[in-house]
Every structure is written in structure tokens, then in C-alpha cells.
Scaffold this motif. Structure first.
Motif, PDB file in Angstrom:
ATOM      1  N   ARG A  49      13.331  17.305  21.218  1.00 18.99           N
ATOM      2  CA  ARG A  49      12.927  17.035  22.592  1.00 18.99           C
ATOM      3  C   ARG A  49      12.964  15.530  22.888  1.00 18.99           C
ATOM      4  O   ARG A  49      13.134  15.111  24.030  1.00 18.99           O
ATOM      5  N   ASP A  50      12.818  14.738  21.810  1.00 17.24           N
ATOM      6  CA  ASP A  50      12.863  13.289  21.953  1.00 17.24           C
ATOM      7  C   ASP A  50      14.146  12.724  21.350  1.00 17.24           C
ATOM      8  O   ASP A  50      14.177  11.571  20.910  1.00 17.24           O
ATOM      9  N   ASN A  51      15.220  13.542  21.331  1.00 18.70           N
ATOM     10  CA  ASN A  51      16.527  13.128  20.817  1.00 18.70           C
ATOM     11  C   ASN A  51      16.444  12.644  19.367  1.00 18.70           C
ATOM     12  O   ASN A  51      17.172  11.755  18.943  1.00 18.70           O
ATOM     13  N   LEU A  52      15.529  13.252  18.599  1.00 16.08           N
ATOM     14  CA  LEU A  52      15.302  12.896  17.192  1.00 16.08           C
ATOM     15  C   LEU A  52      15.026  11.402  17.019  1.00 16.08           C
ATOM     16  O   LEU A  52      15.462  10.772  16.058  1.00 16.08           O
ATOM     17  N   MET A  53      14.248  10.896  17.939  1.00 14.27           N
ATOM     18  CA  MET A  53      13.709   9.545  17.775  1.00 14.27           C
ATOM     19  C   MET A  53      12.332   9.607  17.121  1.00 14.27           C
ATOM     20  O   MET A  53      11.876   8.623  16.526  1.00 14.27           O
ATOM     21  N   THR A  54      11.689  10.758  17.242  1.00 15.18           N
ATOM     22  CA  THR A  54      10.358  10.949  16.662  1.00 15.18           C
ATOM     23  C   THR A  54      10.346  12.237  15.852  1.00 15.18           C
ATOM     24  O   THR A  54      11.256  13.070  15.940  1.00 15.18           O
ATOM     25  N   SER A  55       9.300  12.384  15.047  1.00 16.30           N
ATOM     26  CA  SER A  55       9.093  13.593  14.266  1.00 16.30           C
ATOM     27  C   SER A  55       7.663  14.055  14.507  1.00 16.30           C
ATOM     28  O   SER A  55       6.741  13.232  14.573  1.00 16.30           O
ATOM     29  N   PRO A  56       7.435  15.361  14.651  1.00 16.48           N
ATOM     30  CA  PRO A  56       6.113  15.836  15.056  1.00 16.48           C
ATOM     31  C   PRO A  56       5.042  15.611  13.998  1.00 16.48           C
ATOM     32  O   PRO A  56       5.326  15.507  12.795  1.00 16.48           O
ATOM     33  N   SER A  57       3.800  15.590  14.455  1.00 16.67           N
ATOM     34  CA  SER A  57       2.656  15.484  13.563  1.00 16.67           C
ATOM     35  C   SER A  57       2.502  16.778  12.762  1.00 16.67           C
ATOM     36  O   SER A  57       3.164  17.784  13.020  1.00 16.67           O
ATOM     37  N   TYR A  58       1.612  16.744  11.801  1.00 15.11           N
ATOM     38  CA  TYR A  58       1.313  17.941  11.001  1.00 15.11           C
ATOM     39  C   TYR A  58       0.893  19.089  11.911  1.00 15.11           C
ATOM     40  O   TYR A  58       1.411  20.207  11.804  1.00 15.11           O
ATOM     41  N   GLU A  59      -0.024  18.821  12.826  1.00 14.17           N
ATOM     42  CA  GLU A  59      -0.526  19.886  13.706  1.00 14.17           C
ATOM     43  C   GLU A  59       0.585  20.433  14.596  1.00 14.17           C
ATOM     44  O   GLU A  59       0.725  21.656  14.747  1.00 14.17           O
ATOM     45  N   PHE A 317      17.494   8.013  12.270  1.00 14.55           N
ATOM     46  CA  PHE A 317      16.846   9.280  11.931  1.00 14.55           C
ATOM     47  C   PHE A 317      17.663  10.463  12.425  1.00 14.55           C
ATOM     48  O   PHE A 317      17.860  11.450  11.707  1.00 14.55           O
ATOM     49  N   ARG A 318      18.163  10.373  13.624  1.00 12.32           N
ATOM     50  CA  ARG A 318      18.956  11.470  14.202  1.00 12.32           C
ATOM     51  C   ARG A 318      20.152  11.800  13.318  1.00 12.32           C
ATOM     52  O   ARG A 318      20.422  12.964  13.003  1.00 12.32           O
ATOM     53  N   GLN A 319      20.882  10.797  12.909  1.00 11.34           N
ATOM     54  CA  GLN A 319      22.062  10.999  12.064  1.00 11.34           C
ATOM     55  C   GLN A 319      21.677  11.608  10.717  1.00 11.34           C
ATOM     56  O   GLN A 319      22.343  12.505  10.198  1.00 11.34           O
ATOM     57  N   ARG A 320      20.588  11.127  10.156  1.00 14.11           N
ATOM     58  CA  ARG A 320      20.153  11.619   8.847  1.00 14.11           C
ATOM     59  C   ARG A 320      19.712  13.082   8.918  1.00 14.11           C
ATOM     60  O   ARG A 320      20.032  13.896   8.040  1.00 14.11           O
ATOM     61  N   VAL A 321      18.972  13.438   9.956  1.00 13.81           N
ATOM     62  CA  VAL A 321      18.497  14.823  10.107  1.00 13.81           C
ATOM     63  C   VAL A 321      19.677  15.775  10.270  1.00 13.81           C
ATOM     64  O   VAL A 321      19.729  16.848   9.655  1.00 13.81           O
ATOM     65  N   LEU A 322      20.640  15.382  11.095  1.00 12.70           N
ATOM     66  CA  LEU A 322      21.792  16.249  11.322  1.00 12.70           C
ATOM     67  C   LEU A 322      22.608  16.420  10.043  1.00 12.70           C
ATOM     68  O   LEU A 322      23.095  17.516   9.740  1.00 12.70           O
ATOM     69  N   GLY A 323      22.752  15.367   9.267  1.00 13.26           N
ATOM     70  CA  GLY A 323      23.446  15.488   7.995  1.00 13.26           C
ATOM     71  C   GLY A 323      22.708  16.394   7.027  1.00 13.26           C
ATOM     72  O   GLY A 323      23.324  17.163   6.277  1.00 13.26           O
ATOM     73  N   THR A 324      21.377  16.322   7.038  1.00 15.19           N
ATOM     74  CA  THR A 324      20.584  17.199   6.173  1.00 15.19           C
ATOM     75  C   THR A 324      20.758  18.659   6.579  1.00 15.19           C
ATOM     76  O   THR A 324      20.854  19.551   5.722  1.00 15.19           O
ATOM     77  N   TYR A 325      20.800  18.916   7.871  1.00 13.31           N
ATOM     78  CA  TYR A 325      21.047  20.273   8.379  1.00 13.31           C
ATOM     79  C   TYR A 325      22.380  20.793   7.835  1.00 13.31           C
ATOM     80  O   TYR A 325      22.458  21.912   7.302  1.00 13.31           O
ATOM     81  N   VAL A 326      23.437  19.983   7.938  1.00 16.41           N
ATOM     82  CA  VAL A 326      24.757  20.395   7.451  1.00 16.41           C
ATOM     83  C   VAL A 326      24.705  20.670   5.950  1.00 16.41           C
ATOM     84  O   VAL A 326      25.264  21.667   5.460  1.00 16.41           O
ATOM     85  N   PHE A 327      24.049  19.791   5.210  1.00 12.55           N
ATOM     86  CA  PHE A 327      23.929  19.982   3.765  1.00 12.55           C
ATOM     87  C   PHE A 327      23.261  21.318   3.454  1.00 12.55           C
ATOM     88  O   PHE A 327      23.757  22.097   2.628  1.00 12.55           O
ATOM     89  N   LEU A 328      22.123  21.590   4.080  1.00 13.91           N
ATOM     90  CA  LEU A 328      21.363  22.801   3.765  1.00 13.91           C
ATOM     91  C   LEU A 328      22.147  24.059   4.137  1.00 13.91           C
ATOM     92  O   LEU A 328      22.152  25.046   3.385  1.00 13.91           O
ATOM     93  N   GLU A 329      22.798  24.032   5.282  1.00 10.11           N
ATOM     94  CA  GLU A 329      23.571  25.212   5.684  1.00 10.11           C
ATOM     95  C   GLU A 329      24.689  25.484   4.684  1.00 10.11           C
ATOM     96  O   GLU A 329      24.900  26.629   4.265  1.00 10.11           O
ATOM     97  N   GLN A 330      25.394  24.444   4.275  1.00 10.43           N
ATOM     98  CA  GLN A 330      26.480  24.654   3.320  1.00 10.43           C
ATOM     99  C   GLN A 330      25.944  25.030   1.948  1.00 10.43           C
ATOM    100  O   GLN A 330      26.570  25.823   1.225  1.00 10.43           O
ATOM    101  N   ALA A 331      24.775  24.504   1.575  1.00  9.83           N
ATOM    102  CA  ALA A 331      24.175  24.874   0.295  1.00  9.83           C
ATOM    103  C   ALA A 331      23.899  26.368   0.246  1.00  9.83           C
ATOM    104  O   ALA A 331      24.138  27.034  -0.773  1.00  9.83           O
ATOM    105  N   ILE A 332      23.404  26.924   1.344  1.00  9.05           N
ATOM    106  CA  ILE A 332      23.160  28.369   1.419  1.00  9.05           C
ATOM    107  C   ILE A 332      24.470  29.131   1.210  1.00  9.05           C
ATOM    108  O   ILE A 332      24.543  30.085   0.424  1.00  9.05           O
ATOM    109  N   LYS A 333      25.510  28.702   1.891  1.00  9.23           N
ATOM    110  CA  LYS A 333      26.811  29.380   1.791  1.00  9.23           C
ATOM    111  C   LYS A 333      27.391  29.256   0.373  1.00  9.23           C
ATOM    112  O   LYS A 333      27.928  30.234  -0.167  1.00  9.23           O
TER     113      LYS A 333
END
Length: 595
Positions: A49-59, A317-333
Motif C-alpha cells: 500500500r506504501d509501494n514497499l517503502m515501509t513494512s508493517p508492525s507486528y500487530e 527495500f522494494r527491489q529486495r522484497v520482489l527478488g525474495t518473492y521470485v526466489f521463494l516461488e521458484q524454490a517451491i517449483k
């Protein structure tokens, strides 16, 4: 009061942000940007919602995940227990058949992938990437991923460090805007805790590993250090470890597919990167031999395919999160595609001969090879303040050939026994062995048995603590054989088991992460019974009169060391140690070995 006001003024004048001093940023718009949800998607994550400039709190994170779990039978949330400050450590389970019982997941003929974010809470990329991926599985087009693997996800491992969040969390990292703290509430580093199990977070990880028996374990971090072009760097124990078949699988099958996926989505994957000179890569990249206190090496020691992701801290942060998403999806496959190969590799490593264990690795005498390194140009400047040189990164991509320095040469190994015995009184050590999941036999009655022990002939303790423990700087042991009586509650740990290497890593003194080296047997260094000189004087005369061999040994000792011969205290001590009154348990490490 004046001092406090001055400090407050000084602090307010120093409220500058590290972002203002970061090296020049190379622009990036990778294909993976399309993975982000738009504002009209009801399941957009708080970070998106914040273009991956922030990350949500624990709550905020827990509320969003609970809402997701309530919306779908494919998702289940389970607390793994409380943190040191009383927060729940949540495990998210995603299962195609809505099967969430550990025993059924463990025994199903289907891959299980376990990953977590925030073991260092400021390095939180895995949390946001995992939330996005789960959303796309449950409410998007990627439900078929659950036909390839059951997912286990701890979004925030170091939950207390996560909530120690501020704009001053990490000085060398580009976002998110607020970052958590590296250590937990007790200032312990979770990624140094995999052998000693002192933190609630790592005990939770090991509980998941024992209960669900995953086929791949992924720990998501963010780097410190230098600048370079790679954004998603990751690694595993390639050489110099305890699971060669798993290492070969990861190198030959897993890594090529993950690298290709990252490249296809606009990222630049690379290996774990550690500059040999601590500044730039002109002198090479070091492939360290991490000890099993670290996540991926612990996984290697217990024959669990394990990956350490280190996203580049100087990328947004945005670039890093998106790369992690790609990594995890391919790891599953990839794990789904090569499931039989994974199982075969694990079985091969579990069935290795366990008669010897390498406990220390050193660097090869010569570099293994050279690597084409996608670097960033830099220059060395002399500081006007300190007079020392420092690196300034220029933001210009360059390609270099740099040496690969491998730390995989065995330099110390031990001969492992048939079994170890730990006496019942060492309850904390026995509890930790159980938490690791080792197979052991608990004695129900007393047992008289002859065992080998390690006796400390000399030692030196470290001057400062590490992770709250005083460790040994150096020590020397010699083996002694003794017949002892073990009490009920003592345990026998056979080495011929799947976790046999881990047993030796924990119980052999020479192992860098043994319970001994972490200080769990410190009390054996204390001597609690002493001699009296008025008793020793007549006893010494009697011993010399009756024992010609002892008398000859005494005379030789005096000749060899005149200073010793002139020290009454040393002479008393020498005789006292040769009497049956001397403490037979002093400096004996209380782990028996059955040869």
C-alpha cells in the motif's frame, strides 16, 4: 538537569539520516514489479500500500495474516510459543488439502518448504515477500504452488527485536523506513544460537524442523558491507560441510533454476559475498566455513537442505522484497520438480560413515579459482578526521576477475565414539539435546560402565563474553578412562543415527560450537576440596618411604625444575594430586564416550 538538557539538544542536532549518505543508486525497474498488487486489490499487503517503502508492525502483520487465514481453508496460523517479552511467534501453514497436523505433513509424500523472515528483525524482506506470495496463492493465480509443496512460514522470527523499530534501525540499509533491531530483547543474536538454543525464536525454528521434517529451509537476511551490482545473493554449504550429496543437489539442480528465474524477472543473483580485505573485492571474495551456530550450517549438519539469503542492503527495500518473492516461488517449483532427488541426497548424507568428524576448517593455500564479479567502481579517500583511508563507492557498474578464497580445508578432526553418555545431573545439556531432536536412551536404573573422558590439562578463558557466554580462548585435553556409575536419568546418545554428526558437534570439546566451548560445563573448573599442610607433611614422608617409584619421580621433578623445587606450595600440590583425596572430577569434561 542541565546535563540532560544538553544531551537532548545534542541529539536533536544529530538527527540526520543514513539515507542521505548512501552511495549512488543504480536505477532498477525489473519485471518483478508486476508482482505488486494495485490499490484496488482488497488483499493488498500493508507494505504494498506504501509501494514497499515501509513494512508493517507486528500487530498489523498478525491482523493481516489472521484475516487471510480466516478467508481461506488453505491457511492455518499456529503459535510456536511466546518470545522473551511475551509476544506470540506465529507459524503460517499453507496446505492444498487443508492438512495442518505436523505428523501428517511430515509423513505425506510431498515436499515441505520452510522459510522465515526477521531472524535479524531489521532485515525483514522475507516477511513482506511471504505475505505477498501467500496472498497470490490464496486469492490470486498461484494456488497450484500448493500442489508442489506444503509451505511453513514464520513471518517474524525475532518478534521483540522487530518491535524495537525506528528510522535508526540499520545505518547501511535502504529501507524500509522503520527497521527493527538485530538482536532480541535480551540482546542475543538469534543467528548465533542454533547449537545452544537459548532464544525462544531459534527453539521455535528447531521445533518446526523436528515436527515437520522440511525438505528445504530458507533463512532470509539482508547484507552488511560493500557495494556491487547483485541484489539477491544467497548461499549454502558447498564444500567443507557435512552433507556433500545435498550440496551437490543444490549446486547442480536447485541453484541454476533459481538463478534463471531471478534473471528472467530482472534481478541479478550472486553468491554470498565477503570482501577479503573488508572493503572492496580487489583481493578476492571469501567463502567462509561458518560454524553450526548459524542457520544454514546447522541445517547442513543435520542433513537438511538449507539456504541463507543475503539481499543486498544498498538496494531499495522494494527491489529486495520482489527478488525474495521470485526466489521463494521458484524454490517451491524446483523442490517439487526434483523431490525424488532431494530425498535421495538427504538419505545418502544421513547414511555416511560417522567414525570421524571434521571440527575445524581452514583456508586453502591457493585460491580455488577466479570469478567474474559484477562490481561497482570505488576509490580510496583519506579521512580528514581520522587520517585513515576509507572506501567511497562511485555508482558505476564494472566487471572484475577476483579470486575465490575457500575455507574448506580440514585442519582438525576427531574420532567419534560408538555412543556418548551424559550424566543425569547435567540437566540443561540433556534438555538441549532433546530439543535438537537427537535419538537417546534414558537410563531407568543405575549403570556401572567404563568410559573415556576428556581431561583438561590447560586452558585459557576469553576476556570478553560472546552472546552472554564466556568461551574458551584455548585449551588442551588428554583422554582418560574411568569406571563410573551413572544415575537413573542419564542419557546415552548413539552416533549411528541420522543426527549423529550433530551429536558429535555438540558433545566433542574440540568442536567450535560444542556445549563445552559455550561454557555449559564451567563448574568442573572449580576445585572445592583442599589439603592442610599439617596433614600433608607426615603423609608426604610416609609416601616416599613406602613408594620407591614415587620417590624417584619426585627427585626427577626437582632436578628438572629448580624453581618448582623451591616452592613449598608446588611440592604440597604435587603430592596432593597423587593421593586418593584429590578431586577425581576436577577438570574432567562430564561427557563419557563409549569406544
Amino acid at each position: 538537569m542541565k546535563k540532560l538538557l544538553f544531551l537532548a539538544f545534542a541529539f536533536s542536532s544529530l538527527q540526520t539520516f543514513a539515507q542521505d549518505f548512501m552511495p549512488p543508486l543504480i536505477s532498477w525497474e525489473g519485471k518483478s514489479a508486476a508482482l505488486m498488487a494495485n490499490g484496488e486489490n482488497p488483499w493488498i499487503t500493508p507494505g504494498e500500500r506504501d509501494n514497499l517503502m515501509t513494512s508493517p508492525s507486528y500487530e498489523e502483520t498478525v491482523l493481516w495474516l489472521r484475516k487471510l487465514a480466516d478467508s481461506s481453508p488453505l491457511i492455518h496460523m499456529r503459535s510456536l510459543g511466546k518470545s522473551e517479552q511475551g509476544r506470540d511467534i506465529w507459524l503460517i501453514i499453507a496446505s492444498e488439502g487443508a492438512e495442518f497436523e505436523a505428523e501428517k505433513i511430515k509423513n505425506a509424500d510431498k515436499p515441505v518448504l520452510f522459510f522465515h523472515g526477521g531472524i535479524h528483525a531489521g532485515e525483514i524482506d522475507g516477511k513482506d515477500a511471504g505475505m505477498m506470495l501467500l496472498r497470490d496463492i490464496v486469492h490470486g493465480s498461484k494456488k497450484d504452488l500448493l500442489s508442489q509443496s506444503t509451505l511453513l512460514f514464520i513471518p517474524i522470527l525475532n518478534v521483540d527485536g522487530h518491535e524495537r523499530r525506528s528510522e535508526y534501525g540499520r545505518v547501511n540499509q535502504r529501507g524500509p523506513r522503520e527497521m527493527g533491531w538485530r538482536t532480541n530483547a535480551q540482546n542475543l543474536n538469534l543467528n548465533r544460537d542454533y547449537t545452544k538454543l537459548e532464544t525462544a525464536g531459534v527453539r521455535a525454528v528447531v521445533e518446526v524442523i523436528n515436527a515437520y521434517d522440511p525438505d528445504l529451509y530458507v533463512d532470509v537476511h539482508v547484507t552488511d558491507g560493500a557495494d556491487y551490482q547483485y541484489d539477491i545473493t544467497y548461499g549454502y554449504v558447498k564444500t567443507g560441510g557435512y552433507s556433500p550429496a545435498i550440496s551437490a543437489f543444490l549446486s547442480e539442480k536447485f541453484q541454476p533454476e533459481v538463478d534463471q528465474a531471478l534473471n528472467d524477472w530482472g534481478h541479478i543473483p550472486g553468491p554470498l559475498l565477503f570482501a577479503a580485505n573488508g572493503q572492496d573485492f580487489s583481493e578476492g571474495n571469501v567463502a567462509f566455513s561458518f560454524s553450526p551456530r548459524f542457520s544454514h550450517t546447522y541445517g547442513d549438519a543435520r542433513h537438511l537442505p538449507s539456504i541463507l539469503i543475503e539481499n543486498h542492503s544498498l538496494k531499495p527495500f522494494r527491489q529486495r522484497v520482489l527478488g525474495t518473492y521470485v526466489f521463494l516461488e521458484q524454490a517451491i517449483k524446483s523442490i517439487g520438480r526434483h523431490y525424488s532427488a532431494v530425498k535421495a541426497a538427504v538419505e545418502a548424507d544421513q547414511n555416511q560413515a560417522k567414525d570421524e568428524l571434521v571440527v575445524k576448517f581452514g583456508f586453502r593455500e591457493n585460491p580455488a579459482d577466479t570469478m567474474e564479479f559484477l562490481g561497482i567502481a570505488s576509490e580510496k579517500l583519506k579521512s580528514e578526521l581520522t587520517g585513515r583511508e576509507y572506501i567511497q563507492w562511485k555508482g558505476k557498474p564494472i566487471t572484475q576477475q577476483v579470486p575465490s578464497l575457500l575455507m574448506d580445508r580440514p585442519v582438525q578432526q576427531v574420532s567419534t565414539p560408538e555412543a556418548y553418555f551424559v550424566p543425569a545431573e547435567w540437566t540443561e545439556v540433556i534438555q538441549k539435546l532433546r530439543q535438537h531432536g537427537l535419538n537417546m536412551e534414558t537410563l531407568e536404573s543405575s549403570l556401572e560402565i567404563e568410559l573415556e573422558f576428556d581431561f583438561l590439562t590447560e586452558y585459557k578463558l576469553s576476556n570478553s563474553p560472546l552472546e552472554g557466554k564466556i568461551r574458551f580462548q584455548s585449551f588442551v585435553t588428554k583422554p582418560i578412562t574411568r569406571k563410573i556409575t551413572l544415575s537413573p536419568g542419564s542419557v546415552k546418545i548413539p552416533v549411528d543415527q541420522n543426527l549423529g554428526e550433530l551429536a558429535s558437534i555438540l558433545l566433542e570439546p574440540e568442536s567450535v560450537d560444542s556445549f563445552f566451548q559455550w561454557g555449559y560445563f564451567m563448574s568442573v573448573l572449580s576445585q572445592t576440596e583442599y589439603m592442610e599442610t599439617y596433614i600433608m607433611e607426615p603423609m608426604m614422608k610416609e609416601l616416599l618411604n613406602k613408594d620407591a617409584v614415587l620417590k624417584a619421580e619426585f627427585e626427577r621433578a626437582k632436578e628438572a625444575n629448580p624453581d618448582w623445587a623451591n616452592s613449598p606450595r608446588s611440592i604440597y600440590r604435587w603430592f596432593y594430586e597423587r593421593t586418593p583425596y584429590f578431586d577425581q572430577n576436577w577438570k574432567v569434561i562430564p561427557v563419557g564416550k563409549l569406544r
